[in-house]
Scaffold this motif. Sequence first.
Motif, PDB file in Angstrom:
ATOM      1  N   VAL B  26      21.733  42.834  46.546  1.00 11.07           N
ATOM      2  CA  VAL B  26      22.887  43.578  47.242  1.00 11.07           C
ATOM      3  C   VAL B  26      23.873  42.659  47.513  1.00 11.07           C
ATOM      4  CG1 VAL B  26      23.339  44.905  49.386  1.00 11.07           C
ATOM      5  CG2 VAL B  26      21.457  45.487  47.964  1.00 11.07           C
ATOM      6  N   LEU B  27      23.628  41.497  47.933  1.00  9.27           N
ATOM      7  CA  LEU B  27      24.462  40.455  48.301  1.00  9.27           C
ATOM      8  C   LEU B  27      25.558  39.875  47.030  1.00  9.27           C
ATOM      9  CD1 LEU B  27      25.717  38.835  50.845  1.00  9.27           C
ATOM     10  CD2 LEU B  27      23.904  37.020  50.103  1.00  9.27           C
ATOM     11  N   LEU B  28      24.772  39.944  46.205  1.00 12.05           N
ATOM     12  CA  LEU B  28      25.474  39.408  44.935  1.00 12.05           C
ATOM     13  C   LEU B  28      26.339  40.543  44.228  1.00 12.05           C
ATOM     14  CD1 LEU B  28      25.186  37.004  42.643  1.00 12.05           C
ATOM     15  CD2 LEU B  28      23.500  38.634  41.211  1.00 12.05           C
ATOM     16  N   LEU B  29      26.070  41.873  44.446  1.00 15.18           N
ATOM     17  CA  LEU B  29      26.950  42.968  44.059  1.00 15.18           C
ATOM     18  C   LEU B  29      28.273  42.673  45.064  1.00 15.18           C
ATOM     19  CD1 LEU B  29      24.470  45.799  43.750  1.00 15.18           C
ATOM     20  CD2 LEU B  29      25.403  44.668  41.905  1.00 15.18           C
ATOM     21  N   SER B  30      27.871  42.744  46.143  1.00 17.22           N
ATOM     22  CA  SER B  30      29.156  42.651  47.106  1.00 17.22           C
ATOM     23  C   SER B  30      30.067  41.328  46.700  1.00 17.22           C
ATOM     24  CB  SER B  30      28.608  42.519  48.552  1.00 17.22           C
ATOM     25  OG  SER B  30      28.237  41.280  48.901  1.00 17.22           O
ATOM     26  N   VAL B  31      29.460  40.208  46.541  1.00 18.27           N
ATOM     27  CA  VAL B  31      30.134  39.266  45.859  1.00 18.27           C
ATOM     28  C   VAL B  31      30.955  39.445  44.905  1.00 18.27           C
ATOM     29  CG1 VAL B  31      30.034  36.846  44.843  1.00 18.27           C
ATOM     30  CG2 VAL B  31      28.997  37.168  46.703  1.00 18.27           C
ATOM     31  N   LEU B  32      30.478  40.166  43.849  1.00 17.45           N
ATOM     32  CA  LEU B  32      31.011  40.675  42.724  1.00 17.45           C
ATOM     33  C   LEU B  32      32.293  41.578  42.924  1.00 17.45           C
ATOM     34  CD1 LEU B  32      30.948  40.321  39.495  1.00 17.45           C
ATOM     35  CD2 LEU B  32      29.322  42.285  39.569  1.00 17.45           C
ATOM     36  N   LYS B  33      31.970  42.385  43.783  1.00 19.06           N
ATOM     37  CA  LYS B  33      33.059  43.354  44.156  1.00 19.06           C
ATOM     38  C   LYS B  33      34.337  42.585  44.849  1.00 19.06           C
ATOM     39  CE  LYS B  33      30.259  46.124  46.446  1.00 19.06           C
ATOM     40  NZ  LYS B  33      29.805  47.238  47.484  1.00 19.06           N
ATOM     41  N   ALA B  34      33.944  41.966  45.870  1.00 13.24           N
ATOM     42  CA  ALA B  34      34.983  41.009  46.447  1.00 13.24           C
ATOM     43  C   ALA B  34      35.583  40.129  45.498  1.00 13.24           C
ATOM     44  CB  ALA B  34      34.433  40.084  47.500  1.00 13.24           C
ATOM     45  N   HIS B  35      35.051  39.682  44.327  1.00 13.77           N
ATOM     46  CA  HIS B  35      35.626  38.880  43.288  1.00 13.77           C
ATOM     47  C   HIS B  35      36.773  39.637  42.692  1.00 13.77           C
ATOM     48  CE1 HIS B  35      36.074  35.362  41.140  1.00 13.77           C
ATOM     49  NE2 HIS B  35      36.230  35.868  40.042  1.00 13.77           N
ATOM     50  N   LEU B  36      36.236  40.867  42.553  1.00 14.80           N
ATOM     51  CA  LEU B  36      37.141  41.696  41.442  1.00 14.80           C
ATOM     52  C   LEU B  36      38.247  42.037  42.361  1.00 14.80           C
ATOM     53  CD1 LEU B  36      34.646  44.114  40.000  1.00 14.80           C
ATOM     54  CD2 LEU B  36      35.808  42.457  38.782  1.00 14.80           C
ATOM     55  N   ILE B  37      38.229  42.422  43.693  1.00 12.73           N
ATOM     56  CA  ILE B  37      39.421  42.553  44.450  1.00 12.73           C
ATOM     57  C   ILE B  37      40.265  41.314  44.523  1.00 12.73           C
ATOM     58  CG2 ILE B  37      40.169  43.100  46.900  1.00 12.73           C
ATOM     59  CD1 ILE B  37      38.810  45.455  45.677  1.00 12.73           C
ATOM     60  N   GLY B  38      39.741  40.274  44.610  1.00  6.42           N
ATOM     61  CA  GLY B  38      40.567  38.986  44.663  1.00  6.42           C
ATOM     62  C   GLY B  38      41.309  38.702  43.339  1.00  6.42           C
ATOM     63  N   ASP B  39      40.555  38.947  42.248  1.00  9.58           N
ATOM     64  CA  ASP B  39      41.155  38.755  41.121  1.00  9.58           C
ATOM     65  C   ASP B  39      42.253  39.701  40.551  1.00  9.58           C
ATOM     66  OD1 ASP B  39      38.973  36.901  38.903  1.00  9.58           O
ATOM     67  OD2 ASP B  39      40.311  36.249  40.497  1.00  9.58           O
ATOM     68  N   PHE B  40      41.750  41.058  40.617  1.00  5.19           N
ATOM     69  CA  PHE B  40      42.657  42.081  40.034  1.00  5.19           C
ATOM     70  C   PHE B  40      43.545  42.675  41.208  1.00  5.19           C
ATOM     71  CE2 PHE B  40      41.269  41.853  35.830  1.00  5.19           C
ATOM     72  CZ  PHE B  40      39.954  41.544  35.826  1.00  5.19           C
ATOM     73  N   PHE B  41      43.247  43.062  42.253  1.00  4.27           N
ATOM     74  CA  PHE B  41      44.052  43.735  43.356  1.00  4.27           C
ATOM     75  C   PHE B  41      44.842  42.736  43.954  1.00  4.27           C
ATOM     76  CE2 PHE B  41      42.102  47.333  42.174  1.00  4.27           C
ATOM     77  CZ  PHE B  41      41.376  48.319  42.970  1.00  4.27           C
ATOM     78  N   MET B  42      44.483  41.757  44.333  1.00  3.69           N
ATOM     79  CA  MET B  42      45.144  40.661  45.010  1.00  3.69           C
ATOM     80  C   MET B  42      46.093  39.803  44.069  1.00  3.69           C
ATOM     81  SD  MET B  42      42.895  38.967  47.968  1.00  3.69           S
ATOM     82  CE  MET B  42      43.200  39.097  49.458  1.00  3.69           C
ATOM     83  N   GLY B  43      45.713  40.235  42.786  1.00  2.00           N
ATOM     84  CA  GLY B  43      46.425  39.299  41.599  1.00  2.00           C
ATOM     85  C   GLY B  43      46.305  37.965  41.589  1.00  2.00           C
ATOM     86  N   LEU B  44      45.216  37.426  41.993  1.00  2.00           N
ATOM     87  CA  LEU B  44      44.604  35.926  41.802  1.00  2.00           C
ATOM     88  C   LEU B  44      44.375  35.604  40.522  1.00  2.00           C
ATOM     89  CD1 LEU B  44      43.182  35.561  45.445  1.00  2.00           C
ATOM     90  CD2 LEU B  44      45.390  34.899  44.775  1.00  2.00           C
TER      91      LEU B  44
END
Lengths: 187, 74
Positions: B26-44
Amino acid sequence: MTPKRYPPGDLAIWFFILAELLVFAVFFAAYAFTRSNHIELFNTYQLTLDRNAAVINTLSLITASYFVVRAVAAIKQGQQQACSKWLLAALLMGLLFLVVKSAEYAHHYSLGINLRTNLFYMFYFSLTFFHFMHVILGMIILAAVALKTHQGHYTAALHTGVETGASYWHMVDMVWLILFPLVYVMR
Amino acid sequence: MTMALTLLTWQLSYTGLSGLYLSMLVLLLSVLKAHLIGDFFMGLRTVNSFWRWAIVIWLTFATTLIATAFILAV
């Protein structure tokens, strides 16, 4: 795409974002390490939380973030009205989050549960309410950006404010993506 | 993708399973989600500097602390 040196928006917001993320990280660690000494307590009372409400909140924040992304894309094309409409849609999703979370709090309160009930609830209320306040701040920022966009202050050439507000909002979403599984699911 | 991972996390919570491995998943899934937010939504994803890595380091730091606490609790 040519790599950029700086992230979107005003650089100052990124210092603020990093500071906020650090605070939440410490808060998450405090929860996790305290739990390690009170496993039965945390496991027992975690089950009293409404996971359905939490998943609705997660989906609403992700959807809001998506709308914010669309808003930024719109203003980059000079579409001011589309940008402000996307921001309004994001605000509605944020409002959904606040309503659902408030309903959760009201339910706990009606059962006589509060910060003083036990260690788990102390962490649950303080962590989620701290995040709740960040959602409110994020919505205030998005509302101000939406208004300024509607008034024509942001354009395709000048939209740092939109990206700045968007960056803060995405941080709020990102934090919840760790908070939700940590407090509601992991046992 | 983040929606799907969220729904997966939600469903995992109803399996009745518990324990370190499920928590780490579950923690790994949340890391993946947060990473996607950072990369694609935040534009990083298009940022090639300290700022992109700052978010990655934060994610690593926060989740390592959480994982350590859960492992020590076993």
